[in-house]
Design an enzyme around this catalytic site. Structure first.
Site, PDB file in Angstrom:
ATOM      1  N   LYS A 143       0.821  -1.223   0.000  1.00  0.00           N
ATOM      2  CA  LYS A 143       0.000   0.000   0.000  1.00  0.00           C
ATOM      3  C   LYS A 143       0.856   1.274   0.000  1.00  0.00           C
ATOM      4  O   LYS A 143       0.630   2.190   0.797  1.00  0.00           O
ATOM      5  CB  LYS A 143      -0.964   0.018   1.190  1.00  0.00           C
TER       6      LYS A 143
HETATM    7  O1  LIG Z   1      -9.252  -3.062   1.516  1.00  0.00           O
HETATM    8  C1  LIG Z   1      -8.364  -3.810   1.969  1.00  0.00           C
HETATM    9  C2  LIG Z   1      -7.091  -3.840   1.443  1.00  0.00           C
HETATM   10  C3  LIG Z   1      -6.199  -4.747   1.938  1.00  0.00           C
HETATM   11  N1  LIG Z   1      -6.529  -5.585   2.944  1.00  0.00           N
HETATM   12  C4  LIG Z   1      -5.505  -6.543   3.391  1.00  0.00           C
HETATM   13  O2  LIG Z   1      -5.954  -7.858   3.070  1.00  0.00           O
HETATM   14  C5  LIG Z   1      -5.686  -8.761   4.167  1.00  0.00           C
HETATM   15  C6  LIG Z   1      -6.991  -9.266   4.728  1.00  0.00           C
HETATM   16  O3  LIG Z   1      -6.756 -10.218   5.731  1.00  0.00           O
HETATM   17  P1  LIG Z   1      -7.927 -11.168   6.304  1.00  0.00           P
HETATM   18  O4  LIG Z   1      -7.239 -11.925   7.389  1.00  0.00           O
HETATM   19  O5  LIG Z   1      -8.388 -12.077   5.180  1.00  0.00           O
HETATM   20  O6  LIG Z   1      -8.997 -10.287   6.808  1.00  0.00           O
HETATM   21  C7  LIG Z   1      -4.840  -7.964   5.146  1.00  0.00           C
HETATM   22  O7  LIG Z   1      -3.484  -8.150   4.793  1.00  0.00           O
HETATM   23  C8  LIG Z   1      -5.236  -6.534   4.891  1.00  0.00           C
HETATM   24  O8  LIG Z   1      -4.210  -5.595   5.187  1.00  0.00           O
HETATM   25  C9  LIG Z   1      -7.792  -5.555   3.460  1.00  0.00           C
HETATM   26  O9  LIG Z   1      -8.148  -6.326   4.367  1.00  0.00           O
HETATM   27  N2  LIG Z   1      -8.688  -4.661   2.953  1.00  0.00           N
END
Ligand SMILES: O=c1ccn([C@@H]2O[C@H](COP(=O)(O)O)[C@@H](O)[C@H]2O)c(=O)[nH]1
Length: 281
Positions: A104
């Site tokens: 990001k």
């Molecule tokens: O909008 C967003 C952008 C990035 N993320 C990232 O994805 C994973 C989600 O992890 P989970 O454990 O499946 O919830 C995490 O690395 C976030 O930083 C997001 O969730 N939403």
């Protein structure tokens, strides 16, 4: 042109489309949360991080189209954590997955040049197939990075409408042209992807938790990273309601929901197959 495989680079959009055709669209997140390390019986040390991350990659990377390491969890361990992240990138790609590094990043143009050198240049040990970038210092500040990525057959995913509950206040704000901020990002990405086949190289991030109808993605012609699936509550039904039945170019991303099934590699692989089946139904 020096591409992700060292030779001449096929465009990221094409490489992603081909990978999805073989492995399905699931994106497996590698998020070494301290709580997950503990649940896997590992210490919150660089050695524990390495065991966790490389075991997850060994089990998941041969199964999925895309592996998405979350850089923050590696950065938290300093230089040894970055060294583990480098190995994660290498091993996941050797196992045939595309690596989407979730960093990001977004900054003024000159600093974006340094981020480009770190993540989108084949000379860097952290070079990924694609990275997440933030447009909130201005979409135009990202364009040189996007061009550099494309020149190497790499991609970027631009944050548009993120999955977290706090995001709507900013991302759904209306601009003077009547569009929401998020829609404006989607439209600027669409312009960069116009005419590309089978899919453009520039993606957007749209959380699977977002309400259907908030965004018009019909002209995007690029991939969509859809986090929020699983641990944040979004279901396959939510994905279809938001993106349409075909889910073309949509990468449902799951981190905790998959990783909590470890450390048994068979259980991790079964998790992938379970999700893949539910996406096919
Ligand atoms: O909008 C967003 C952008 C990035 N993320 C990232 O994805 C994973 C989600 O992890 P989970 O454990 O499946 O919830 C995490 O690395 C976030 O930083 C997001 O969730 N939403």
């Amino acid at each position: 042109m020096s591409g992700p495989t060292g030779g001449s680079a096929a465009p990221f959009g094409r490489r992603l489309t081909e990978k999805i055709a073989v492995r399905g669209p699931l994106c497996a997140g590698i998020d070494p949360h301290p709580g997950l390390l503990d649940a896997w019986g590992l210490d919150a040390t660089a050695a524990g991080l390495e065991k966790f991350a490389l075991s997850a990659v060994e089990a998941l990377a041969p199964e999925v189209a895309v592996v998405k390491p979350q850089s923050a969890f590696f950065e938290a361990f300093g230089a040894p954590g970055i060294a583990v992240l480098e190995r994660v990138v290498t091993e996941a790609r050797l196992a045939g997955a595309l690596v989407l590094l979730d960093v990001k990043r977004g900054d003024i143009g000159s600093t974006m040049g340094a981020y480009t050198a770190a993540y989108l240049n084949g000379h860097s040990a952290l070079a990924a197939d694609a990275v997440t970038v933030s447009p909130y210092l201005g979409f135009g500040a990202l364009v040189p990075a996007i061009e550099a990525a494309r020149a190497e057959g790499r991609g970027v995913f631009v944050l548009a409408r993120t999955s977290n509950p706090e995001a709507g206040e900013l991302q759904n704000a209306l601009l003077r042209n009547g569009k929401t901020v998020a829609q404006s990002i989607v439209d600027q990405v669409a312009a960069l992807n116009a005419g590309a086949a089978p899919l453009g190289d520039v993606g957007v991030v749209v959380g699977a938790t977002v309400a259907p109808g908030e965004l018009d993605l019909s002209a995007l012609n690029g991939p969509v990273l859809a986090p929020g699936f699983g641990a944040q509550g979004a279901t396959v039904g939510d994905l279809r309601a938001l993106f349409g039945a075909g889910l073309r170019g949509v990468l449902p991303a799951s981190s905790r929901d998959l990783l909590r099934r470890g450390p048994d590699p068979a259980a991790l692989r079964a998790g992938v197959r379970e999700v893949r089946q539910s996406l096919d139904e």
